[in-house]
Design a protein around this motif. Sequence first.
Motif, mmCIF file in Angstrom:
data_model
loop_
_atom_site.group_PDB
_atom_site.id
_atom_site.type_symbol
_atom_site.label_atom_id
_atom_site.label_comp_id
_atom_site.label_asym_id
_atom_site.label_seq_id
_atom_site.Cartn_x
_atom_site.Cartn_y
_atom_site.Cartn_z
ATOM 1 N N LEU A 84 0.818 -1.212 0.000
ATOM 2 C CA LEU A 84 0.000 0.000 0.000
ATOM 3 C C LEU A 84 0.847 1.254 0.000
ATOM 4 O O LEU A 84 0.354 2.341 -0.254
ATOM 5 N N LEU A 85 2.119 1.137 0.308
ATOM 6 C CA LEU A 85 3.029 2.284 0.293
ATOM 7 C C LEU A 85 4.296 1.907 -0.459
ATOM 8 O O LEU A 85 5.359 1.769 0.130
ATOM 9 N N PRO A 86 4.200 1.681 -1.763
ATOM 10 C CA PRO A 86 5.394 1.288 -2.506
ATOM 11 C C PRO A 86 6.305 2.471 -2.745
ATOM 12 O O PRO A 86 5.980 3.601 -2.419
ATOM 13 N N ALA A 87 7.455 2.180 -3.351
ATOM 14 C CA ALA A 87 8.358 3.256 -3.738
ATOM 15 C C ALA A 87 7.642 4.180 -4.711
ATOM 16 O O ALA A 87 6.780 3.752 -5.472
ATOM 17 N N ARG A 88 8.025 5.459 -4.705
ATOM 18 C CA ARG A 88 7.285 6.416 -5.516
ATOM 19 C C ARG A 88 7.469 6.170 -7.017
ATOM 20 O O ARG A 88 6.585 6.431 -7.796
ATOM 21 N N TYR A 89 8.605 5.683 -7.401
ATOM 22 C CA TYR A 89 8.845 5.492 -8.809
ATOM 23 C C TYR A 89 9.384 4.079 -9.031
ATOM 24 O O TYR A 89 9.977 3.486 -8.142
ATOM 25 N N PRO A 90 9.198 3.545 -10.237
ATOM 26 C CA PRO A 90 9.680 2.202 -10.515
ATOM 27 C C PRO A 90 11.187 2.186 -10.662
ATOM 28 O O PRO A 90 11.812 3.224 -10.881
ATOM 29 N N PRO A 91 11.817 1.017 -10.556
ATOM 30 C CA PRO A 91 13.258 0.930 -10.739
ATOM 31 C C PRO A 91 13.651 1.223 -12.170
ATOM 32 O O PRO A 91 12.893 0.981 -13.093
ATOM 33 N N GLU A 108 13.756 9.201 -4.077
ATOM 34 C CA GLU A 108 12.489 8.507 -4.248
ATOM 35 C C GLU A 108 12.541 7.417 -5.326
ATOM 36 O O GLU A 108 12.047 6.317 -5.096
ATOM 37 N N PRO A 109 13.134 7.661 -6.491
ATOM 38 C CA PRO A 109 13.159 6.590 -7.492
ATOM 39 C C PRO A 109 14.290 5.577 -7.307
ATOM 40 O O PRO A 109 14.362 4.610 -8.052
ATOM 41 N N THR A 110 15.193 5.784 -6.368
ATOM 42 C CA THR A 110 16.368 4.906 -6.271
ATOM 43 C C THR A 110 16.490 4.157 -4.961
ATOM 44 O O THR A 110 17.128 3.100 -4.916
ATOM 45 N N ILE A 111 15.887 4.660 -3.885
ATOM 46 C CA ILE A 111 16.156 4.065 -2.580
ATOM 47 C C ILE A 111 15.518 2.692 -2.427
ATOM 48 O O ILE A 111 16.036 1.831 -1.694
ATOM 49 N N ALA A 131 13.866 19.992 -9.798
ATOM 50 C CA ALA A 131 14.294 18.792 -9.072
ATOM 51 C C ALA A 131 13.425 17.593 -9.425
ATOM 52 O O ALA A 131 13.938 16.496 -9.713
ATOM 53 N N TYR A 132 12.111 17.763 -9.441
ATOM 54 C CA TYR A 132 11.216 16.623 -9.613
ATOM 55 C C TYR A 132 11.056 16.198 -11.070
ATOM 56 O O TYR A 132 10.600 15.088 -11.329
ATOM 57 N N ALA A 133 11.409 17.067 -12.003
ATOM 58 C CA ALA A 133 11.427 16.635 -13.399
ATOM 59 C C ALA A 133 12.661 15.789 -13.695
ATOM 60 O O ALA A 133 12.604 14.840 -14.480
ATOM 61 N N LEU A 134 13.783 16.120 -13.055
ATOM 62 C CA LEU A 134 15.011 15.367 -13.287
ATOM 63 C C LEU A 134 15.044 14.053 -12.517
ATOM 64 O O LEU A 134 15.638 13.080 -12.975
ATOM 65 N N GLY A 135 14.398 14.017 -11.337
ATOM 66 C CA GLY A 135 14.495 12.850 -10.464
ATOM 67 C C GLY A 135 14.175 11.521 -11.115
ATOM 68 O O GLY A 135 15.017 10.607 -11.133
ATOM 69 N N PRO A 136 12.960 11.338 -11.666
ATOM 70 C CA PRO A 136 12.605 10.033 -12.211
ATOM 71 C C PRO A 136 13.455 9.606 -13.408
ATOM 72 O O PRO A 136 13.525 8.425 -13.727
ATOM 73 N N ILE A 137 14.086 10.558 -14.090
ATOM 74 C CA ILE A 137 14.829 10.234 -15.311
ATOM 75 C C ILE A 137 16.326 10.140 -15.052
ATOM 76 O O ILE A 137 17.009 9.230 -15.547
ATOM 77 N N VAL A 138 16.868 11.064 -14.264
ATOM 78 C CA VAL A 138 18.318 11.183 -14.113
ATOM 79 C C VAL A 138 18.863 10.334 -12.974
ATOM 80 O O VAL A 138 19.957 9.761 -13.082
ATOM 81 N N ALA A 139 18.098 10.225 -11.872
ATOM 82 C CA ALA A 139 18.640 9.588 -10.671
ATOM 83 C C ALA A 139 19.071 8.154 -10.918
ATOM 84 O O ALA A 139 20.156 7.728 -10.496
#
Length: 458
Positions: free
Chosen positions: A63-70, A263-266, A385-393
């Motif tokens: 019910l509380l997964p990671a915010r973004y997929p691997p 958020e997308p990496t941890i 920050a949030y536009a780069l996070g899911p793509i760059v991190a």
Amino acid sequence: EARRQRRLLLMVVCVALLLDNMLYMVIVPIIPDYIAAMRGGGGTAGPSAPAGGNGSGGGNRSLLPARYPPTSGSNEDVQIGVLFASKAMLQLLVNPLSGTLIDRVGYEAPLLAGLAVLFLSTATFAFAENYATLFAARSLQGLGSAFADTAGIALIADRYAEEPARSRALGTALACISFGSLAAPPFGGVLYEFAGKRVPFLVLACVCLLDGLMLLVLAPPGGTGARANMPVGTPIHRLMIDPYIAVVAGALATCNIPLAFLEPTIANWMKDSMGASEWEVGLTWLPAFFPHVLGVYVTVQLAAAYPHLQWFYGALGMAIIGASSCLVPACRNFGQVIIPLCGICFGIALVDTALLPTLAFLVDVRHVSVYGSVYAIADISYCVAYALGPIVAGQIVHTMGFAQLNLGMGLANVLYAPVLLFLKNVCQMKPSHSERNILLEEGPKGLYDTIKMEERKG
């Protein structure tokens, strides 16, 4: 009457910010499985479909997964990453236009338009049947957020013109943003599990509609006639080159990078390094809500007692964020990793709560007291920050490693903290230097000035 109206308007803005962040996060437990179902990837877009924590199939849905997929390089993961980033990207592009428009037409009409677009986006999510429709709905949300978020924060700054009331009101809005981000995944996951995919979005759409109707009742756009006599706001390009505003905008972007990139990496790092279970990954960010609210409260109280130290609270927050980011790779179990994440969220609360009112103060002192463009600049800082996070991190972790990512983010925050010393003299300026108070001392000269003075007397 004026006090009651501005409190109700604050509630409307807080609900709008809450809805925007809930819609931003409610798709987390739904979208990976839903996209897999549309592509025949082993899921079904219904409430009984099993799904892994990141949409890879197998296991129970968290019910509380990671915010973004691997970021595994698969086509599905790329699709989901682009889908999550599309909102911030479009918001980033639209914000310069929305800020200028808000300065020209006032705060209520753009806020109402933003709520209308958010309603349309939420309804589109509910009935989407393919990836293109999901992408359109997510992008549409970015368009609505560019107007609703910016106009809402600017409206608070305008209605709460004096400190410490302004800091308290903005702090309340920040707490609603935090609560919406953390409450949305369990809200969406539970309703998706037991009622189906459409129900979470339909509930949010109804609340959005009610919020818009309440705004219409409280402050109908153009109802007072005051907009025609409002001063002309400073153009956004001039605000961007103001060195003090640029320092604040840089701080807002830098302090949110650790959150946006973790958020997308941890989730993958926790599974690989400590064998974390799905429930541990899902609950990673939940405890951070409480230090965030604590940070907002502490900063509001300190700002009321020592308003000339706003720059110091922001610098202290960035130092805490930097130290906490560097500690994340050293954690070896679930209990340990919660501590630096709470430190990051506490530091972000210090920075945001101290610097958002500072932006309004800078506009009052150095420019014209119209706030649409300056809070559009703040929104741009967040969106970077949030536009780069899911793509760059994920790519940084793949090429350099998770530890290097965190050390880099921590070092950036620690090095930026002393830059806020540049704001020391500005924060010590007396409020009487601002245009707003000069108008009060000289007496009203037009319809807008008369209305604003009556509001403050009330």
